[in-house]
Design an enzyme around this catalytic site. Structure first.
Site, PDB file in Angstrom:
ATOM      1  N   GLU A 116       0.804  -1.220   0.000  1.00 37.43           N
ATOM      2  CA  GLU A 116       0.000   0.000   0.000  1.00 37.43           C
ATOM      3  C   GLU A 116       0.841   1.277   0.000  1.00 37.43           C
ATOM      4  O   GLU A 116       0.477   2.265  -0.637  1.00 37.43           O
ATOM      5  CB  GLU A 116      -0.924   0.005   1.244  1.00 37.43           C
ATOM      6  N   SER A 163     -29.261 -24.022  52.324  1.00 38.30           N
ATOM      7  CA  SER A 163     -28.355 -24.568  53.343  1.00 38.30           C
ATOM      8  C   SER A 163     -26.883 -24.394  53.013  1.00 38.30           C
ATOM      9  O   SER A 163     -26.039 -24.964  53.716  1.00 38.30           O
ATOM     10  CB  SER A 163     -28.646 -26.071  53.527  1.00 38.30           C
TER      11      SER A 163
END
Length: 773
Positions: A83, A341
């Protein structure tokens, strides 16, 4: 005449640059770089970087933020050399490239090359503009601004995160994970070339839709790398042979509720968690498989924590986030629910440290009333004398309430709050005895964190959801108490020699069921992980038949099997938990709770027990229960062995260990007080009142309102009495009913107010008023 002109020219040379600089400064202030976003895209990732869940920005775009160091050097080589070869050298624009591109476009009559640098592409991504001359000028201006304010590496980072890759994807990080299923650090040469070229035409080159186009574009990049001698020809040749074929892309869809929770607490664009992505995927699949087994409108929650580092490895907040009928959007890991519990192990551990009990202490599983509070057991029955270990393993309620009563409910709640387990109570109320049976709300994540104390030598640590979080822990109990309780929960309550005692503790677990079957819990501790399970309905409606052992334990076992399915090498590295020096083996006697010499008649049952600091506290009394007397009774005997008063001539003192009075109905005849105590002398009897077991009425509560089933004209009501002495007589509204037994069956027809009363031979009365509608 020329002299003034020269001064004027010099003036222009000074003023014009100042005007130009002022204009640039003003333009920079009027049109600043648009670097910030009001609602940026965000992503939550696992500890290895795998994306878990994404949150798109206001335009529906999602990104996976990366830095230059997070990306493979191969990708950077392909990107820059294809690029913008002069990226590191130009000031944002490359005039030679622009002139070359313009000349090529004029010769061909169409756009061949754009001549844009990477900086100019970033400028267009930040500030989109039309492809006109004015737009090009704007792009150049933005590029110059970028080069002025940012370094080359910062500009490249913007490109890495803003480049389009088709659809709603932006950035090489998101593209790598979605298209290739891997980190951008792990790209091959062919993959790096592919991702480098995709932003040129992201829609036309999408590899999941147009693999042939994508492959042709990728090959063009590969050939360029060979021509420029960036990559070795042999490597390029091998990469050209690699086909481009991708399955339809998959967006990250793991841990949605945890991701939402973390995003609400952080502003970072990439939030890294401690989650294990493969394990998280397995847990979510397991939850979906369980969906068909759950009752309608029910959900579940799973939490897995490494108790060595306290890092959360798995977090499933609901059975299916997309199922609204099951309230899938509600995270039950952080929801406040009744814990049933599951708090009992903490009560026993703290009581051990307080010297109130030891693992084989005699506790009373008998009917008791605490004001208006009358707890019962899950199986609705009572078991009489039980040890602490047995009471914990069987999750009996009355012994837990007895221990909490001795320790203090407010003190207990404060200890848990100190380590991060904050119990919630209704407005205006405070901790009471019911909290040990689920009378206060709690969160699964806080419960699991508190359970870490049993695996971390008594120190409870906070959960760590992100790698950078510090490890925060506080002492909750002693290392010895933690070791004993963990061994009891793992089924190793019976002492054994160190040579045969496994140093790697098997799975220890505790269940819980809240009142009305609204919540089912299971908390597990295996050699490496803490496992928290919850099932129920998020709207808190009851689920008939749902309880911890039946609903949550099977899921706990499946999760544990997933965690244990590891290599032999990993198993060899499991942490060990050897017996602490504070824990020793000892022998104690019931009913006194302490060791006695061999042959001592007061040792009615000898048991082997782990002892903490060699402490042997006597049998814990149950304060507040009428008629209760400690296990040691002092009597005075005459020469014939009969009981007499202390001031009688020749009286000799003797101590007799007796079982607590409320246990009488569960004892064999030979162990009851009538058999254990010597007969009373008629010549000099002791001045004391006979003790009797309290009489309790079971089957209906005071003030209860009873209703008949729809369509039924009668109500069958079964009542029973426990405790007391001798025969029972029953009365309904003052009229005798039934026979002289421990229970009656009433067949009620007429609505109205009723009183039922039981009377025993000692004159004790147990009564209840109720209404039939």
């Amino acid at each position: 005449m020329r002299k003034p002109l020269r001064w004027r020219h010099r003036y222009l040379f000074v003023v014009l640059p100042l005007i130009l600089l002022l204009g640039i400064w003003l333009a920079d202030r009027l049109w600043p770089l648009p670097l910030s976003q009001a609602n940026p895209a965000r992503v939550v990732v696992a500890v290895d970087g795998t994306p878990l869940w994404r949150f798109a920005d206001e335009n529906g775009i999602w990104r996976y933020p990366v830095t230059v160091s997070d990306v493979s050097p191969r990708y950077l080589e392909a990107l820059i050399n294809y690029e913008d070869r002069w990226f590191w050298d130009h000031p944002g624009i490359n005039l030679l490239s622009i002139i070359r591109a313009a000349w090529q476009d004029l010769l061909s009559g169409k756009v061949i090359s754009g001549g844009s640098t990477l900086t100019m592409q970033v400028a267009r991504l930040l500030d989109p503009h039309p492809r006109t001359l004015g737009g090009k000028v704007r792009q150049v201006w933005r590029a110059l601004q970028l080069e002025w304010y940012l370094s080359k590496e910062q500009i490249l980072t913007l490109y890495l995160n803003r480049a389009p890759f088709g659809g709603t994807l932006q950035g090489v990080g998101a593209a790598s994970w979605v298209y290739l299923g891997k980190s951008p650090q792990q790209l091959s040469y062919a993959e790096a070339a592919l991702l480098a070229v995709l932003p040129q035409a992201p829609s036309r080159l999408r590899p999941d839709r147009w693999p042939e186009r994508a492959q042709a574009a990728r090959n063009k990049v590969l050939m360029r790398m060979a021509e420029q001698a960036v990559w070795e020809p042999q490597q390029v040749k091998e990469s050209l042979e690699e086909p481009v074929w991708l399955a339809p892309r998959q967006m990250p869809q793991l841990a949605p509720l945890l991701s939402r929770y973390l995003v609400s607490r952080s502003k970072a664009q990439k939030i890294t968690t401690t989650l294990d992505a493969p394990l998280q995927r397995q847990l979510e699949e397991l939850a979906l498989n369980w969906k068909a087994q759950l009752p309608p409108r029910s959900s579940l929650a799973i939490l897995v924590v490494d108790h060595i580092t306290m890092e959360v490895r798995g977090w499933v907040g609901s059975v299916d986030i997309n199922d609204q009928s099951r309230f899938g959007h509600v995270d039950m890991v952080t929801a406040i629910r009744s814990p049933g519990s599951v708090l009992k192990p903490f009560a026993y551990a703290l009581a051990l440290d307080d010297g109130l009990i030891h693992p084989t202490s005699l506790l009373q599983d008998v009917p008791r009333r605490f004001g208006d509070y009358r707890p019962g057991n899950f199986d609705t029955g009572f078991h009489g004398p039980v040890s602490m270990s047995e009471a914990l393993v069987r999750s009996l309620n009355l012994p837990a309430v007895q221990v909490l009563e001795a320790y203090g409910p407010k003190r207990f709640a404060a200890q848990l709050r100190n380590v991060g387990l904050d119990l919630h109570f209704p407005a205006g109320s405070e901790p009471n005895l019911s909290l040990i049976l689920g009378g206060g709300g709690a969160r699964l994540d806080q419960i699991v964190a508190a359970y870490s104390a049993f695996a971390r030598h008594g120190r409870a640590a906070q959960l760590r959801l992100q790698p950078g979080q510090p490890l925060v822990e506080r002492p909750l109990m002693s290392a010895g108490a933690a070791w004993i309780i963990r061994r009891v929960l793992a089924g190793e309550a019976q002492p054994q020699p160190d040579a045969t005692l496994p140093v790697v503790v098997p799975l220890a677990w505790k269940t819980g069921t809240s009142y009305g079957y609204r919540d089912a819990w299971a908390i597990g501790i295996n050699p490496r992980y803490l496992i928290g399970i919850w099932t129920g309905r998020p709207d808190s409606t009851p689920v008939a038949g749902q309880f911890g052992t039946g609903s949550a334990i099977p899921l706990l076992n499946q999760v544990n099997n997933l965690l244990q399915a590891s290599s032999a090498v990993q198993k060899a590295r499991l942490p060990v938990d050897p017996r602490p020096a504070s824990v020793s083996e000892g022998k104690i006697c019931w009913p006194g709770g302490q060791n006695l010499a061999a042959g001592d008649n007061n040792c009615r049952r000898r048991l082997t027990s782990w002892l903490l600091e060699n402490s042997q506290p006597p049998t814990l009394e149950a304060p507040g229960q009428e008629g209760v007397q400690g296990a040691r009774k002092v009597v005075w005997l005459d020469d014939n062995g009969k009981q007499v008063a202390a001031d009688c001539p020749g009286a000799k003192q003797q101590t007799i260990s007796l079982w607590p009075l409320p246990l009488e109905p569960w004892l064999p005849a030979s162990e009851r007080r009538s058999a254990r105590l010597p007969p009373v002398s008629e010549q000099c009897p002791p001045q004391q009142k006979d003790e009797v077991t309290p009489l309790l009425l079971l089957g209906v509560r005071e003030g209860a309102i009873l209703k008949r089933l729809p369509g039924e004209l009668r109500l069958a009501l079964r009542l029973s009495a426990q405790g007391g002495q001798g025969k029972r007589w029953w009365f309904l509204n003052g009229e005798p009913v039934g026979d002289n037994s421990n229970g009656i069956a009433l067949d009620l027809v007429k609505p109205g107010a009723y009183q039922v009363l039981a009377l025993d031979e000692a004159g004790q009365i147990a009564a209840a008023h109720f209404t039939l509608q």
